[in-house]
Design a protein around this motif. Structure first.
Motif, mmCIF file in Angstrom:
data_model
loop_
_atom_site.group_PDB
_atom_site.id
_atom_site.type_symbol
_atom_site.label_atom_id
_atom_site.label_comp_id
_atom_site.label_asym_id
_atom_site.label_seq_id
_atom_site.Cartn_x
_atom_site.Cartn_y
_atom_site.Cartn_z
ATOM 1 N N ALA A 144 -2.355 -5.580 2.593
ATOM 2 C CA ALA A 144 -1.773 -4.462 1.852
ATOM 3 C C ALA A 144 -0.874 -3.696 2.817
ATOM 4 O O ALA A 144 -1.347 -2.903 3.632
ATOM 5 C CB ALA A 144 -2.870 -3.570 1.299
ATOM 6 N N HIS B 130 -11.805 -3.679 1.485
ATOM 7 C CA HIS B 130 -10.431 -3.198 1.672
ATOM 8 C C HIS B 130 -10.446 -2.181 2.821
ATOM 9 O O HIS B 130 -10.388 -0.973 2.600
ATOM 10 C CB HIS B 130 -9.936 -2.556 0.365
ATOM 11 C CG HIS B 130 -8.619 -1.871 0.454
ATOM 12 N ND1 HIS B 130 -7.486 -2.459 0.974
ATOM 13 C CD2 HIS B 130 -8.239 -0.607 0.091
ATOM 14 C CE1 HIS B 130 -6.473 -1.615 0.913
ATOM 15 N NE2 HIS B 130 -6.907 -0.472 0.402
ATOM 16 N N TRP C 234 -1.478 -1.199 -3.956
ATOM 17 C CA TRP C 234 -2.664 -0.414 -3.618
ATOM 18 C C TRP C 234 -2.246 1.042 -3.572
ATOM 19 O O TRP C 234 -1.421 1.423 -2.753
ATOM 20 C CB TRP C 234 -3.233 -0.851 -2.270
ATOM 21 C CG TRP C 234 -3.676 -2.285 -2.255
ATOM 22 C CD1 TRP C 234 -2.892 -3.393 -2.089
ATOM 23 C CD2 TRP C 234 -5.008 -2.768 -2.424
ATOM 24 N NE1 TRP C 234 -3.655 -4.525 -2.146
ATOM 25 C CE2 TRP C 234 -4.959 -4.177 -2.342
ATOM 26 C CE3 TRP C 234 -6.252 -2.137 -2.614
ATOM 27 C CZ2 TRP C 234 -6.100 -4.966 -2.468
ATOM 28 C CZ3 TRP C 234 -7.389 -2.918 -2.738
ATOM 29 C CH2 TRP C 234 -7.310 -4.323 -2.664
ATOM 30 N N GLU D 222 -5.590 -2.889 4.663
ATOM 31 C CA GLU D 222 -4.314 -2.205 4.797
ATOM 32 C C GLU D 222 -3.770 -2.520 6.175
ATOM 33 O O GLU D 222 -4.507 -2.536 7.167
ATOM 34 C CB GLU D 222 -4.523 -0.692 4.635
ATOM 35 C CG GLU D 222 -3.282 0.153 4.873
ATOM 36 C CD GLU D 222 -3.081 0.546 6.337
ATOM 37 O OE1 GLU D 222 -1.958 0.964 6.676
ATOM 38 O OE2 GLU D 222 -4.029 0.417 7.149
ATOM 39 N N PHE E 62 0.868 -1.171 0.000
ATOM 40 C CA PHE E 62 0.000 0.000 0.000
ATOM 41 C C PHE E 62 0.906 1.222 0.000
ATOM 42 O O PHE E 62 1.775 1.365 0.856
ATOM 43 C CB PHE E 62 -0.896 -0.005 1.246
ATOM 44 C CG PHE E 62 -1.923 1.092 1.278
ATOM 45 C CD1 PHE E 62 -3.246 0.819 0.977
ATOM 46 C CD2 PHE E 62 -1.573 2.381 1.616
ATOM 47 C CE1 PHE E 62 -4.198 1.829 1.006
ATOM 48 C CE2 PHE E 62 -2.509 3.402 1.647
ATOM 49 C CZ PHE E 62 -3.829 3.121 1.342
ATOM 50 N N GLY F 107 -10.796 -0.023 -6.206
ATOM 51 C CA GLY F 107 -11.140 0.159 -4.799
ATOM 52 C C GLY F 107 -11.863 1.472 -4.622
ATOM 53 O O GLY F 107 -11.342 2.530 -4.985
ATOM 54 N N ALA G 260 -4.385 -1.570 -7.851
ATOM 55 C CA ALA G 260 -5.661 -1.267 -7.209
ATOM 56 C C ALA G 260 -5.664 0.152 -6.674
ATOM 57 O O ALA G 260 -4.637 0.667 -6.232
ATOM 58 C CB ALA G 260 -5.924 -2.254 -6.068
ATOM 59 N N THR G 261 -6.829 0.774 -6.695
ATOM 60 C CA THR G 261 -6.973 2.068 -6.043
ATOM 61 C C THR G 261 -7.356 1.844 -4.592
ATOM 62 O O THR G 261 -8.237 1.061 -4.291
ATOM 63 C CB THR G 261 -8.043 2.917 -6.744
ATOM 64 O OG1 THR G 261 -9.238 2.142 -6.925
ATOM 65 C CG2 THR G 261 -7.552 3.408 -8.084
ATOM 66 N N GLY G 262 -6.676 2.562 -3.709
ATOM 67 C CA GLY G 262 -6.929 2.343 -2.285
ATOM 68 C C GLY G 262 -7.053 3.666 -1.515
ATOM 69 O O GLY G 262 -6.274 3.843 -0.624
ATOM 70 N N ILE G 263 -7.974 4.590 -1.845
ATOM 71 C CA ILE G 263 -9.144 4.289 -2.674
ATOM 72 C C ILE G 263 -9.421 5.427 -3.688
ATOM 73 O O ILE G 263 -8.888 6.523 -3.538
ATOM 74 C CB ILE G 263 -10.432 4.091 -1.801
ATOM 75 C CG1 ILE G 263 -10.622 5.220 -0.763
ATOM 76 C CG2 ILE G 263 -10.365 2.804 -1.049
ATOM 77 C CD1 ILE G 263 -11.127 6.516 -1.185
#
Length: 297
Positions: free
Chosen positions: A269, A164, A50, A189, A19, A105, A73-76
């Motif tokens: 993550a 997530h 992420w 995360e 992340f 995400g 991935a989008t986090g977020i």
């Protein structure tokens, strides 16, 4: 009916990912370094990156050409800042050029960070409806929700591939798995400070936690877990810091990460906090994490 999370993402992300806010930087001077760092994260054996903060599809697209299998991935992606139709079209473009590489995400963020914040659960439902009805729909098995409370977890179970969550404990993971059931992806995360010294590790952790503990969504979730207002002040009590942040010897960190997994997480993550104020990718720390987690020797 087959659950939306019975997709390839649950296997593709593996057990450990990174992340990071650093890999979503838009500073032109950092782009080559960011792409090289993403390629090394993949080489180290992590299954996903992420992209922290209010990230977007285009941030992931920039890294896709630098990697070959890493899930991005989008986090977020903040639902207040980016409209669903645009996101759906951008996601479709990325899927055509790099199929199976992008996991969307989504999060409702916080009132302090979104000017038009209102009715987050209902707005998330409307956003998912818009993604379903877009010209290029986003499949439920290609999206996860930054869920914390029971209602949002239920939505992650029913309308996405899973959840997530951010800033949680193994005890939370056990509760979330109970809401989600066994099939959906649960990819929290997990914050890590690579420091064996109790005082300095906790100090670094508090510097990171202090702001987040002022946000009502996180505070309410931690209070549901049994923490008190006294635990949340001044960057967190020792009990709270040790519950939220993994630090210590390599063996103790491995044991702590294992607790998240045995509680029901599928994928962790890992967010490394250095406290050095730099915004460049912390590659030495990511390399060490790869060794601690057994991804490398």
């Amino acid at each position: 009916m087959q659950h939306p999370s019975s997709s390839t993402f649950k296997n593709a992300v593996g057990t450990f990912g990174i992340f990071t806010h650093e890999l979503r930087s838009e500073d032109p001077a950092q782009q080559d370094e960011i792409r090289r760092a993403a390629a090394e994260v993949e080489q180290l054996g992590f299954g996903a990156v992420w992209l922290g903060g209010s990230s977007s599809v285009r941030h992931a697209a920039h890294l896709a050409t630098a990697t070959s299998r890493l899930v991005l991935a989008t986090g977020i992606l903040n639902i207040w800042f980016q409209d669903a139709d645009t996101v759906a079209e951008q996601r479709a473009d990325l899927e055509r050029s790099h199929p199976g590489r992008f996991l969307l995400g989504l999060g409702a963020s916080h009132a302090a960070l979104a000017q038009n914040y209102r009715r987050p659960y209902s707005t998330m439902v409307e956003y998912l409806d818009a993604l379903d009805g877009a010209a290029s729909p986003v499949p439920a098995d290609s999206r996860v929700l930054a869920a914390l409370g029971p209602k949002m977890l239920g939505l992650a179970r029913d309308r996405a591939a899973g959840a997530h969550p951010y800033l949680v404990t193994p005890e939370y993971i056990e509760q979330a798995r109970g809401v989600l059931g066994s099939v959906p992806l649960l990819a929290p995360e997990v914050t890590v400070v690579l420091d064996e010294n109790r005082d300095s590790a906790r100090a670094t952790a508090r510097g990171f936690l202090q702001y987040y503990l002022t946000l009502p969504n996180y505070a309410a979730n931690l209070e549901r877990l049994g923490f008190t207002e006294d635990d949340l002040v001044d960057g967190g009590s020792d009990r709270l810091v040790d519950a939220l942040v993994v630090w210590g010897t390599e063996e103790s960190m491995r044991n702590r990460l294992h607790q998240f997994l045995t509680a029901g997480a599928d994928h962790l993550a890992l967010q490394v906090i250095t406290g050095d104020g730099r915004d460049t990718p912390p590659l030495p720390q990511w390399r060490r994490l790869a060794a601690i987690t057994g991804l490398t020797n």
